[in-house]
Design an enzyme around this catalytic site. Structure first.
Site, short mmCIF file in Angstrom:
data_model
loop_
_atom_site.label_atom_id
_atom_site.label_comp_id
_atom_site.label_asym_id
_atom_site.label_seq_id
_atom_site.Cartn_x
_atom_site.Cartn_y
_atom_site.Cartn_z
N GLU A 133 0.87 -1.16 0.00
CA GLU A 133 0.00 0.00 0.00
C GLU A 133 0.91 1.22 0.00
O GLU A 133 1.79 1.32 0.84
CB GLU A 133 -0.89 0.00 1.25
N CYS A 179 -5.68 5.18 5.93
CA CYS A 179 -5.40 3.98 5.14
C CYS A 179 -6.66 3.20 4.82
O CYS A 179 -7.49 2.97 5.68
CB CYS A 179 -4.43 3.06 5.86
N CYS A 235 -5.46 -1.12 5.68
CA CYS A 235 -5.72 -1.39 7.09
C CYS A 235 -6.89 -0.49 7.51
O CYS A 235 -6.80 0.27 8.45
CB CYS A 235 -4.52 -1.12 7.97
N HIS A 277 -7.46 2.73 12.10
CA HIS A 277 -7.30 4.11 12.57
C HIS A 277 -8.60 4.62 13.21
O HIS A 277 -8.56 5.44 14.13
CB HIS A 277 -6.86 5.02 11.42
N ARG A 330 -0.33 -4.60 10.61
CA ARG A 330 1.08 -4.34 10.35
C ARG A 330 1.86 -3.93 11.59
O ARG A 330 3.06 -3.68 11.50
CB ARG A 330 1.22 -3.29 9.26
N SER A 379 3.93 1.23 9.90
CA SER A 379 4.93 1.30 8.83
C SER A 379 5.90 2.46 9.01
O SER A 379 6.95 2.49 8.38
CB SER A 379 4.25 1.37 7.46
N CYS A 388 2.90 -0.50 4.46
CA CYS A 388 1.69 0.28 4.26
C CYS A 388 2.06 1.74 4.38
O CYS A 388 2.10 2.31 5.46
CB CYS A 388 0.65 -0.09 5.29
N CYS A 421 -0.34 4.92 5.46
CA CYS A 421 -0.37 5.04 6.92
C CYS A 421 0.85 5.79 7.41
O CYS A 421 0.77 6.65 8.28
CB CYS A 421 -0.34 3.67 7.56
#
Ligand code: SF4
Ligand code: SF4
Lengths: 571, 410
Positions: free
Chosen positions: A13, A60, A63, A67, A483, A506, A550, A553
């Site tokens: 991502e 994101c 994912c 959040h 992640r 990430s 990702c 993010c």
């Protein structure tokens, strides 16, 4: 000087660029650069904290949910709200479904093509593939006819001359080692997993209205009302629908994902010795089964493993989290020393090469990434499924211990230290997925019991009205996203957000060097990676993808300069 | 579609444990392959074609034309570019069930470039893109994410080149551009940040453009739009924002399953209260359905499983222009919503209506019928983004606006 560049790193991502210096067939140095920036946190300032999750969720879409989940916990932490059990169970069911679906997608659709040569499948014998498949699993779709059809489909794709997504793979690369039958098996499961993922994620549409970007979180609970006998909300029928999908998850994970990982990994056993990195692992802990901060009831344990020492799990204190910017495209007002997220600021200041460019500026004092460099007590930390499994293992989580020991045995009695590696991440992600299946069953059963007993509460509304809030408040919400460790820090003043910072998985993993020159986890884990052909750096992708990057993010931060907003429609 | 406790479930729910996703076949025609469930592929294929006809609001007589076009097309070359995005639109695409995503990306279209799922990386991936740009042979360019224009475009680079450069080069090599999601359409939330983020239409001149807003886009609409384009070689009827009217032409409020409760003055007053548990109207909890157009209530999400209001939270108008600016605060009440042709506002709404309609029995049993009887009012979207429901008869599709930066119709 870097002599290998991968940009874009695909099957992730977001936008990631890797530069590496390869000497004598091995990586000696690597640089990880996030190349996109949006500015979410600035945008949150001045807003109603109750709607922060709707915005933050857009950090994101892969994912998705994580959040939103972390944002509502942060505001609840600030305002002293404990959510009702049903809301907690619904959040956990959503989070568990997210992990399981995301991990399977990662393995088959984002990572597998680093290990599986799709063109190899063309040489496979479908009968032999069926025999192999049936020897490792009872999965229903393992007939010779099935594999012959998949092989024909790949052949048709190749014959058409329009290879679509498969056009530019490093097919035929010497680092591909699987027998053709395993390639065919994996391609078949790649296709099955595409079908499976969209079916099981309907758990999210039932509980959250849609996926991606679920829409039923609330500060104080959830908006997905429960009532066993109402036709319009979460009732027995909808719960049965969810239960059906949890069964599908279990079937695919235990009959396909797990056997595939255990079959493929031994054929690449060198990769249990490649890609370790710093061997520092951090888990915030998550999946509360009680009060927000009752660590004894976390599904994922909290703690730190340092220097690969599995005998000790060190305690975690969120006060020790900082973000450094020495090699990032930002400045801090005052001095550029690393800051705790409560005081976090991010003033974007690009100092990289003018596009279009061929290479980044990688001198000792140069900036080269839109990511900051998070540190714990000054140390770089790897986060993610491997960190979680190691922390749980070290903390004496018996279920995890059983799974990990079983896998080490199945892989040929490799030592636990083999997990500090590229393939260790792949194995840990799979084991975590298995671990979550039982938790999912448990949460659903609890929710059903509560509803049976007449507990239909999904929201604590005592602090819904902002006039009940203190003039100032601050809080942090934490979660373990697929992640890795995810934290949101929020400061509220006069019913509005005054500062909002997210430190995401990430960023921990993909961040650049810090002011001491310490590399980030991606950079460290790439060092020593063999590269057979620098023009086709397949091996680098293996290690990078093992983290499941990702990047949307990871780059989301911005400074405090306000921006005028127009609000005409609503009052 | 069956109705199970308010949940729409597709008739052929896949069971991984038992039987099974579609068996791939060696047939050549993409949608037949796409819909090949053992033994009934043709029937399902025709079912898909008529579902598309219905979704696109075309006369049923058009179905054979869709069938014909889809069966004889060669695989169109599709390039999907991601800029300031969250990949939510990509994820939405991966949830496609009709046709299943594998069939779209392997059999139906030749998706030559898509960073999130393509096999190749780095220089090998970029070569695929630059070859198509040089050849000018991209049939459909799909764009996800906003385009940062401030400070020389440094806020998003791919292979060292700015998002803007990538987009302009690829658009010049494409027949049709489709912007998916709020960010690609009008800049989305990044518009509010410091990167000078804009939508696709702001920077590609007069290229044929279709905007499929939503956060994220609903893949059912995207599929239908592509089917329409491949069948008729033209875009479906568009509004002044270049959005297909079949998807963006009707108010959520007019299609909402809770509408009978609104009309009857039955509102959720607190989260989890009796009204909430009975599926009453979410207007007082901030629902933006009365100001939002989209076919969300009809198409729903994840193969028609549910949608946000169905799950218990108000609509945030994610498919409306600049919704992040215009529809916040999300928990604030919309003022001045029309009821029964009379203006009512946030304070008075709900007070008068209860006595008017005797609904105690009628609402539950009759809400679907009531919805049908009321019909789907077309809504006009004014240039400032406000929605004006218009009375029957429905107006003609709104012609594309002139050079307001949103491009021209395809
Ligand atoms: S206000 Fe919202 S919940 Fe109520 S009828 Fe309209 S769209 Fe449905
Ligand atoms: S209910 Fe509204 S906000 Fe939610 S997905 Fe549908 S259109 Fe978007």
């Amino acid at each position: 000087m870097a002599n290998v560049v991968i940009d874009p790193v695909t099957r992730i991502e977001g936008h990631l660029r890797i530069e590496a210096q390869v000497d004598g067939g091995k990586v000696s140095k690597a640089w990880s650069s996030g190349t996109m920036f949006r500015g979410m946190e600035l945008i949150l300032q001045g807003r109603d904290p109750r709607e922060a999750w709707i915005w933050a969720q857009r950090i994101c879409g892969v994912c998705t949910t994580v959040h939103a989940h972390t944002s509502v916990y942060a505001v609840e932490n600030a305002l002293g709200i404990e959510i009702p059990p049903n809301a907690r169970l619904i959040r956990n069911l959503i989070a568990g479904a997210q992990h399981i679906q995301d991990h399977v997608i990662h393995f088959y659709h984002l990572h597998a093509l680093d290990w599986v040569d799709v063109t190899g499948a063309l040489k496979a014998d479908p009968a032999a593939t069926a025999k192999l498949a049936q020897s490792i699993s009872t999965y229903g779709r393992s007939s010779e006819t099935q594999f012959a059809a998949v092989k024909a489909r790949v052949q048709k794709l190749v014959d058409s001359g329009q290879l679509s997504l498969m056009a530019s793979g490093y097919w035929g690369h010497p680092a591909y080692l699987l027998p053709p039958e395993v390639d065919l098996l994996a391609v078949s499961h790649y296709l099955d997993a595409l079908e499976w993922q969209r079916e099981v994620i309907k758990i999210h549409s039932v509980l959250g209205g849609k996926n991606p970007h679920l829409q039923t979180y609330l500060v104080g609970g959830m908006a997905s009302a429960v009532d066993p006998n109402s036709p319009n909300v979460i009732n027995w029928e909808r719960l049965a629908f969810i239960q059906e999908r949890i069964k599908m998850m279990r079937a695919f994970v235990t009959d396909v994902y797990k056997p595939d990982v255990l079959a493929i990994a031994p054929l690449y056993k060198d990769w249990f010795g490649i890609g370790a990195g710093h061997k520092n692992y951090l888990s915030y802990g998550a999946l509360q089964d009680g009060l927000q901060n009752d660590q004894a009831k976390f599904g994922f344990q909290r703690g730190i493993i340092a220097n690969g020492d599995l005998t000790k799990v060190l305690p975690f204190d969120q006060q020790k989290v900082t973000e450094a910017i020495a090699h990032s495209y930002y400045t801090y007002t005052g001095s550029d020393t690393a800051l705790h997220p409560y005081d976090g600021q991010t003033n974007p200041k690009y100092t990289g090469p003018t596009p279009p460019y061929e290479s980044l500026n990688l001198g000792d004092s140069d900036q080269y990434s839109w990511l900051k460099a998070p540190r714990y007590d000054g140390m770089p930390m790897e986060v993610g499924p491997l960190a979680r499994m190691l922390v749980a293992y070290g903390s004496g989580n018996t279920a995890v211990k059983g799974l990990v020991d079983g896998a080490l045995h199945a892989l040929g009695d490799v030592p636990a230290a083999a997990l500090f590696s590229t393939l260790g991440r792949v194995a840990a992600r799979m084991l975590e997925t298995v671990y979550l299946l039982d938790l999912m069953d448990g949460w659903l059963a609890q929710l059903m019991t509560n509803m049976e007993n007449g507990d239909l509460t999904i929201h604590d509304g005592s602090k819904w009205d902002p006039s009940t809030w203190p003039a100032e408040a601050e809080g942090w919400g934490f979660h373990e996203a697929p992640r890795g460790a995810l934290g949101h820090w929020v400061k509220i003043k006069d019913q509005k957000i005054v500062n909002y910072q997210a430190v995401v998985p990430s960023t921990w993993n993909a961040g650049p060097r810090d002011e001491k020159g310490q590399t980030g986890p991606y950079e460290a884990s790439l060092e020593g990676t063999p590269v057979a052909d620098p023009t086709r750096p397949l091996e680098l992708l293996r290690t990078i993808h093992s983290f499941d990057p990702c990047l949307a993010c990871a780059v989301h931060v911005v400074d405090a300069k306000g921006q005028e907003r127009v609000r005409v429609e609503v009052r | 579609m069956g109705d199970a406790g308010g949940l729409v479930t597709s008739p052929d729910l896949l069971s991984v444990a038992g039987a099974a996703p579609p068996e791939p076949t060696t047939e050549n025609h993409w949608l037949q392959v796409a819909l090949a469930h053992k033994g009934i592929s043709r029937r399902r294929f025709l079912g898909f074609a008529s579902a598309m006809t219905a979704l696109l609001a075309l006369p049923a007589a058009m179905t054979p034309q869709i069938v014909n076009a889809l069966e004889t097309k060669k695989k169109p070359v599709v390039v999907w570019l991601e800029f300031q995005d969250c990949a939510g639109n990509t994820e939405s695409m991966l949830r496609s069930s009709n046709p299943p995503i594998a069939d779209i990306v392997l059999d139906a279209l030749s998706l030559e470039y898509h960073e999130t799922i393509m096999a190749g990386a780095g220089a090998a991936a970029e070569k695929v893109l630059s070859d198509h740009v040089a050849a000018g042979d991209i049939d459909i360019l799909i764009v996800e994410g906003s385009i940062p224009t401030a400070d020389g475009g440094v806020y998003c680079t791919i292979a060292g080149k700015t998002a803007l450069q990538h987009l302009q080069e690829a658009a010049a090599a494409s027949k049709l551009v489709i912007a998916v999601g709020a960010c690609a359409w009008d800049g989305g939330f990044p518009r509010l940040g410091p990167t000078g983020a804009v939508g696709v239409g702001d920077v590609i001149g007069n290229k044929p453009l279709i905007n499929l807003g939503g956060c994220p886009h609903n893949v059912a609409n995207t599929t239908a739009t592509i089917v329409h384009y491949l069948t008729f070689n033209s875009a479906p009827a568009l509004d002044q924002y270049n959005r297909p009217l079949f998807a963006y032409g009707h108010l959520i409020h007019d299609q909402c399953e809770r509408r009978a409760n609104f009309d009857a003055g039955r509102f959720v007053e607190a989260w989890g209260d009796e009204g909430h548990r009975n599926g009453w109207c979410l207007y007082k909890m901030g629902c933006k359905g009365p100001q939002a157009t989209y076919n969300c209530p009809i198409v729903r999400w994840n193969s028609g499983t549910s949608w946000p209001i169905g799950a218990g939270h108000g609509c945030i108008a994610c498919a409306s222009p600049r919704f992040w600016e215009r529809m916040t605060p999300f928990y604030g009440r919309l003022p001045d919503v029309k009821m029964f042709g009379v203006d009512a506002n946030a304070q008075t709404i709900g007070l008068g209506a209860i006595g008017v309609v005797s609904v105690a029995t009628a609402v539950h049993a009759g809400s679907v019928i009531a919805r049908k009887a009321r019909g789907r009012r077309k809504a006009a979207v004014a240039p400032d983004g406000t929605v004006h429901p218009t009375p029957e008869p429905t107006p003609e599709p709104i012609p594309a606006a002139p050079s307001d930066g949103t491009g021209t119709s395809a």
